[in-house]
Design an enzyme around this catalytic site. Sequence first.
Site, PDB file in Angstrom:
ATOM      1  N   ARG A   8     -17.903  29.187  46.977  1.00 30.97           N
ATOM      2  CA  ARG A   8     -17.475  27.883  47.732  1.00 30.97           C
ATOM      3  C   ARG A   8     -17.049  26.581  47.023  1.00 30.97           C
ATOM      4  O   ARG A   8     -16.242  25.723  47.600  1.00 30.97           O
ATOM      5  CB  ARG A   8     -18.802  27.547  48.532  1.00 30.97           C
ATOM      6  CG  ARG A   8     -18.760  26.649  49.503  1.00 30.97           C
ATOM      7  CD  ARG A   8     -19.942  26.399  50.526  1.00 30.97           C
ATOM      8  NE  ARG A   8     -21.139  26.883  50.018  1.00 30.97           N
ATOM      9  CZ  ARG A   8     -22.454  26.294  49.945  1.00 30.97           C
ATOM     10  NH1 ARG A   8     -22.723  25.077  50.173  1.00 30.97           N
ATOM     11  NH2 ARG A   8     -23.520  26.929  49.444  1.00 30.97           N
ATOM     12  N   TYR A  26     -22.266  29.045  45.340  1.00 28.72           N
ATOM     13  CA  TYR A  26     -21.351  28.115  44.760  1.00 28.72           C
ATOM     14  C   TYR A  26     -20.212  28.430  44.151  1.00 28.72           C
ATOM     15  O   TYR A  26     -19.402  27.881  44.021  1.00 28.72           O
ATOM     16  CB  TYR A  26     -22.386  27.190  43.828  1.00 28.72           C
ATOM     17  CG  TYR A  26     -23.210  26.485  44.515  1.00 28.72           C
ATOM     18  CD1 TYR A  26     -23.481  26.246  46.031  1.00 28.72           C
ATOM     19  CD2 TYR A  26     -24.033  25.402  43.707  1.00 28.72           C
ATOM     20  CE1 TYR A  26     -24.309  25.488  46.306  1.00 28.72           C
ATOM     21  CE2 TYR A  26     -25.043  24.590  44.297  1.00 28.72           C
ATOM     22  CZ  TYR A  26     -25.121  24.487  45.777  1.00 28.72           C
ATOM     23  OH  TYR A  26     -25.984  23.575  46.188  1.00 28.72           O
ATOM     24  N   ASN A  74       0.393  11.366   6.400  1.00 26.50           N
ATOM     25  CA  ASN A  74      -0.299  10.461   7.146  1.00 26.50           C
ATOM     26  C   ASN A  74       0.175  10.980   8.733  1.00 26.50           C
ATOM     27  O   ASN A  74       1.141  10.575   8.856  1.00 26.50           O
ATOM     28  CB  ASN A  74       0.025   9.214   6.897  1.00 26.50           C
ATOM     29  CG  ASN A  74      -1.151   8.492   6.131  1.00 26.50           C
ATOM     30  OD1 ASN A  74      -1.824   7.649   6.755  1.00 26.50           O
ATOM     31  ND2 ASN A  74      -1.541   8.721   4.989  1.00 26.50           N
ATOM     32  N   TYR A  98       0.734  -1.159   0.058  1.00 24.41           N
ATOM     33  CA  TYR A  98       0.247   0.060   0.081  1.00 24.41           C
ATOM     34  C   TYR A  98       0.801   1.139  -0.010  1.00 24.41           C
ATOM     35  O   TYR A  98       1.900   1.427   1.048  1.00 24.41           O
ATOM     36  CB  TYR A  98      -0.890  -0.296   1.290  1.00 24.41           C
ATOM     37  CG  TYR A  98      -1.781   1.263   1.264  1.00 24.41           C
ATOM     38  CD1 TYR A  98      -2.584   1.340   0.390  1.00 24.41           C
ATOM     39  CD2 TYR A  98      -1.465   2.275   2.310  1.00 24.41           C
ATOM     40  CE1 TYR A  98      -3.441   2.716   0.495  1.00 24.41           C
ATOM     41  CE2 TYR A  98      -2.153   3.430   2.325  1.00 24.41           C
ATOM     42  CZ  TYR A  98      -3.229   3.704   1.486  1.00 24.41           C
ATOM     43  OH  TYR A  98      -4.101   4.795   1.518  1.00 24.41           O
TER      44      TYR A  98
END
Length: 497
Positions: A281, A278, A194, A52
């Site tokens: 805290r 929140y 690649n 290939y």
Amino acid sequence: MVTLDGARLTFDEVRSVSRGDERVEVAGNAITAMQRSRAVVERLAAGDAPVYAVNTGVGLLADVRVPPEQLEQLQRNVVRSHACGVGPPLAREEVRAMMLIRANVLAKGFSGIRPVVAERLCDLLNHGITPVVPSQGSVGASGDLAPLAHIALVLMGEGEAEIQGTRCQGGEALRRAGVEPIVLASKEGISLVNGTQAMLAVGGLQLLDAETLADSADLICAMTVDGLRGTPRAFDPRLHQTRPFAGQMQSAANLARYLEGSEIRESHVTCRRVQDAYSLRCAPQVHGAVRDTLAEARRTLGIELNAVTDNPLVIDDEIISGGNFHGEPLALQLDAMAIALTVLAGISERRVDRLVNPSLNEELPAFLTNHAGLESGFMMLQVTAAALVAENRVLAHPASTGSITTSGNKEDFVSMGMTSAMKLKQVVRNTRHVLAIELLTAARALDCLRPLRSSGVIERVRAELAKVSAPWTCDRALGGDIERAGEWIGAGAMAGV
């Protein structure tokens, strides 16, 4: 000098080469490994068996045999045909990181290329030749084909490059530097295109920047906590040891340390407030989760720095086709980082709102003004932060779930990792600006509490910040201040205070 052997490249070295001018060379043992695999390619290329991309076409054309006398032309054609990227060019530092990591992959000795190919990539880095690489066109499998092909074009003396601040033809850039173009031999074109080096380069540099933001966010949050006369009780290490996430414990320890010795804290230590919101805290839990996400991304991307990601690979005396070029491991982490930083920006924006909102800011002046109504103060900074967070929420949608079949259905599931990397880049930029807004807003809130002083660390930050952005005294255009503060944060200045 950074020496490449395919096994020990670090993110610190990527930073020093891509963002600086550190020189690069290929290790002697890497040259030996490349020569060994090259001998296998030459032997098989001369045989009758189909291999290939060595003596066959690529992609869906893998079953088409190419005669021996056309093997070099095949490799040139692979590079030229794959160089079809579009869009704004990648930044110089990103292309330099791509070339460095690609040379390191080739130096590992599994790609079957001649040593001169990896050495020529080092020559481009050492001579300041930066190929022009369009940012769009990669689907992240078979790796980042189009971006890498634009680099390979310049190695061949084609394409475009920048040298000494001038953009010119690739061949001209090589000529100016005294570097010879390469005539690609069998398999060398496919070995150059690649791989995952574009998404890894962009994503890796953004990881470094994101880590700086995570560190800075703890210190900026501490300033906000003190500006809102919050309590550091929620940062007690005993509490966090009961839920021992590494990032959470680190952020809690940072917040507690940054607030130690604050006069502001002592002034309200007996107040009746039991718990903060929140966004104050729970900062260790939220910031810590971001830290842990970045740590996992660093682990994954660190593996990829020294991994072989092209195809096919020379292993022992065989050439084996597989899929190491697939960007899914990176794409998932790049998407996760974008989500994590969107969270980091989101909680920062909520703290900005608490600092300016007269319903929430613990009796600070409305929008931190001197004369509410006459002045708008920091009202619009929160609006800008909200706009950036909204954009981040769109960009946080994962690209890695969006495969589109390519190459005649041969490549029927791809990673879209380059899209993930480019989205992350914008999320990092937006988050840096949101944190800059919180920094400026928290510094103004602390000004409003004078003559009380914060901790030694925070007061040093304020003194250094004043060199970048003058303390607010009346309404003025603050866009430039946000940009400068963001650059200051991004440069890691807060870590040195």
